[in-house]
Design an enzyme around this catalytic site. Structure first.
Site, PDB file in Angstrom:
ATOM      1  N   ASP A  63       8.484  39.038  -2.441  1.00 37.42           N
ATOM      2  CA  ASP A  63       8.921  39.502  -3.745  1.00 37.42           C
ATOM      3  C   ASP A  63       8.654  38.353  -4.714  1.00 37.42           C
ATOM      4  OD1 ASP A  63      10.084  40.849  -5.824  1.00 37.42           O
ATOM      5  OD2 ASP A  63      12.032  41.103  -4.862  1.00 37.42           O
ATOM      6  N   ASP A  65      10.424  37.896  -8.276  1.00 38.79           N
ATOM      7  CA  ASP A  65      11.623  37.437  -8.984  1.00 38.79           C
ATOM      8  C   ASP A  65      12.736  37.099  -8.010  1.00 38.79           C
ATOM      9  OD1 ASP A  65      10.518  37.697 -11.549  1.00 38.79           O
ATOM     10  OD2 ASP A  65      10.879  39.853 -11.513  1.00 38.79           O
TER      11      ASP A  65
END
Length: 510
Positions: A63, A65
């Site tokens: 991922d 963020d």
């Protein structure tokens, strides 16, 4: 920007299959350096819930963020808070005095639950018993907690639509603002319309947050000064290189759209001098085989999700239709020429889709708060042992009291013995009260060492917290920083520690 459930927040999606790692790497990696192989500091260790043999992993996904990009709470969360307040005032008609409010980014923690109807903020254990509760910023008494949330086995689900789960770092600012609005309504009823209750205020906060995301307020500020809002991490590129050198593919799955993703990844993967989107390039794509933007997690992880999968043309950001990733010819043009120039061996960029476009996966959660938590657990190990001893002493004194009460009630005792037993009972009851008070005070002090209000992230009282339960349910591995992977061999077999039930725990020495 991303708004996710904890099962998707900061997770490394690991795809399975049997694969052998390549012999030798282009450069030595930290785990194989002369300094590697030594005991890893507890704050940097990777913890295992379920066995995971990395030799069976053929691809590692990230991922963006709060995994690769760790945002600075003091600046980024304050930016989100200020933007939300402005939307409340200028777009939703709240009083101008809200503009004078400030944000304490240390106050809220993940794992809390907002009771929208009552204006309460709750911390509960894995069994959904409410152990800490505040109305706005006012702590509720034990009696209030029992009256409102009960203590029976018939428990509320504590889920939407009446409750909001604060499970992502993006949610901390809105939770703090909700608490402020609750206090504001209670203390200034004349300034809040009668039809605006606590639930409506939460709905307005969420609407204001969504406005900030939709109009690009947050993204534009981060794009201008990424170093102000994102921590620089020079270990990310070596980490990804290590994974690729081990013979595995790498990919990125993010809720952020392509334009913002490109800016952030430029900053993280070499664009330390980024001062705006005009200086960005696409060099960072060399570290990935596939990039999926606009993934709309957590829905992305539901295989029945019917989100279309588009290919992104990096230069223009244009979306191109695909058939499950395969180029589609445009009407009137039988050959999808626009895609051919990027089909050699380079990274492909997509938007949308779902997990069905990948394969099975295992997860590693990145929990930045864990670094401080495990350090404190080590520092306070003697204090925590003392708490166990104090709790055992409470149990022992209470057992003696029960024994005397039982004897006085059912045994034939002469007056002299009865007098002695009553005197002993009185002494024990006095001791019990002192021990209980000392234990509760020591427990409160230990609780506040972790956080002045909410205590230990992974514990609520003596039970695992709701957040810890989420980590256990959804994560095969968990750690404080994604870069901790560099401290381990890419072929490591991760094994969980032994589970202990209560009867086993009490047989172990302190």
């Amino acid at each position: 920007m991303e708004d996710q459930k904890p099962s998707a927040l900061s997770e490394n999606v690991l795809q399975f299959h049997t694969v052998g790692s390549r012999d030798g790497c282009d450069v030595p990696h930290e785990w194989s350096s002369p300094e590697g192989g030594k005991k890893i500091d507890i704050s940097n260790q990777i913890f295992c819930n379920r066995s995971l043999n990395m030799k069976n992993i053929i691809a590692v996904g990230f991922d963006m963020d709060y995994t690769l990009a760790q945002y600075k709470s003091e600046t980024f969360e304050s930016l989100a808070y200020d933007g939300t307040v402005r939307k409340l005032v200028y777009d939703l008609g709240y009083p101008n005095e809200l503009l004078e409010w400030t944000f304490d980014w240390n106050y809220m923690v993940r794992g809390l639950v907002l009771d929208k109807k009552r204006g309460n903020i709750l911390k509960m254990d894995r069994h959904k018993y409410v152990k800490v509760a505040y109305h706005g910023f006012r702590e509720l008494s034990k009696e209030d907690k029992v009256e409102i949330y009960g203590s029976s086995l018939v428990r509320d689900s504590f889920d939407e639509p009446d409750y909001a789960l604060i499970d992502t770092l993006f949610s901390l600012a809105e939770a703090y603002l909700f608490a402020q609005l609750v206090d504001f309504k209670d203390n200034n009823p004349e300034k809040v319309p009668k039809d605006v209750d606590y639930a409506r205020m939460y709905k307005d906060v969420r609407a204001a947050v969504d406005l900030c995301h939709r109009d690009g307020t947050l993204k534009q500020m981060v794009a201008k000064e990424p170093n102000r809002y994102i921590n620089e991490d020079t270990t990310i590129v070596p980490l990804i290189k290590m994974i690729r050198d081990s013979g595995r593919s790498t990919f990125l799955v993010t809720n952020s759209l392509w334009d913002y993703t490109n800016i952030v990844m430029n900053f993280l993967c070499g664009g330390r001098t980024v001062h705006g989107p005009h200086t960005c390039n696409f060099d960072w794509l060399q570290y990935f085989d596939v990039v999926i933007t606009g993934s709309a997690k957590p829905g992305f992880f539901h295989e029945d999700s019917r989100a279309n999968l588009f290919e992104v043309e990096p230069q223009s950001g244009m979306l191109i239709n695909t058939d499950n990733g395969t180029p589609m010819a445009q009407v009137g043009d039988p050959s999808p020429k626009i895609l051919l120039k990027s089909k050699d061996k380079g990274c492909r960029v997509f938007q949308g889709g779902n997990v069905g476009h990948l394969h099975s996966w295992r997860t590693m959660l990145v929990v930045p708060e864990l670094e401080k938590e495990v350090e404190l657990l080590w520092e306070l190990r003697n204090m925590r042992k003392d708490l166990i001893l104090m709790r055992n002493e409470r149990d022992s004194v209470e057992d003696k009291i029960h024994h005397l009460n039982w004897s006085l009630k059912f045994e034939d005792i002469n007056e002299n013995n009865k007098h002695e037993m009553l005197s002993a009972l009185k002494d024990l009851e006095s001791k019990r009260d002192k021990v209980r008070q000392s234990h509760q005070q020591a427990q409160r002090e230990c609780h506040q060492k972790f956080h002045k209000v909410w205590g230990q992230l992974m514990k609520t009282g003596y039970q695992s917290s709701r957040f810890a339960h989420q980590v256990e349910r959804f994560a095969c591995l968990y750690t404080s920083q994604v870069s901790n992977l560099r401290l381990y061999s890419p072929d490591k077999y991760y094994r969980p520690s032994e589970d202990f039930m209560s009867h086993e725990f009490h047989l172990l020495p302190l």
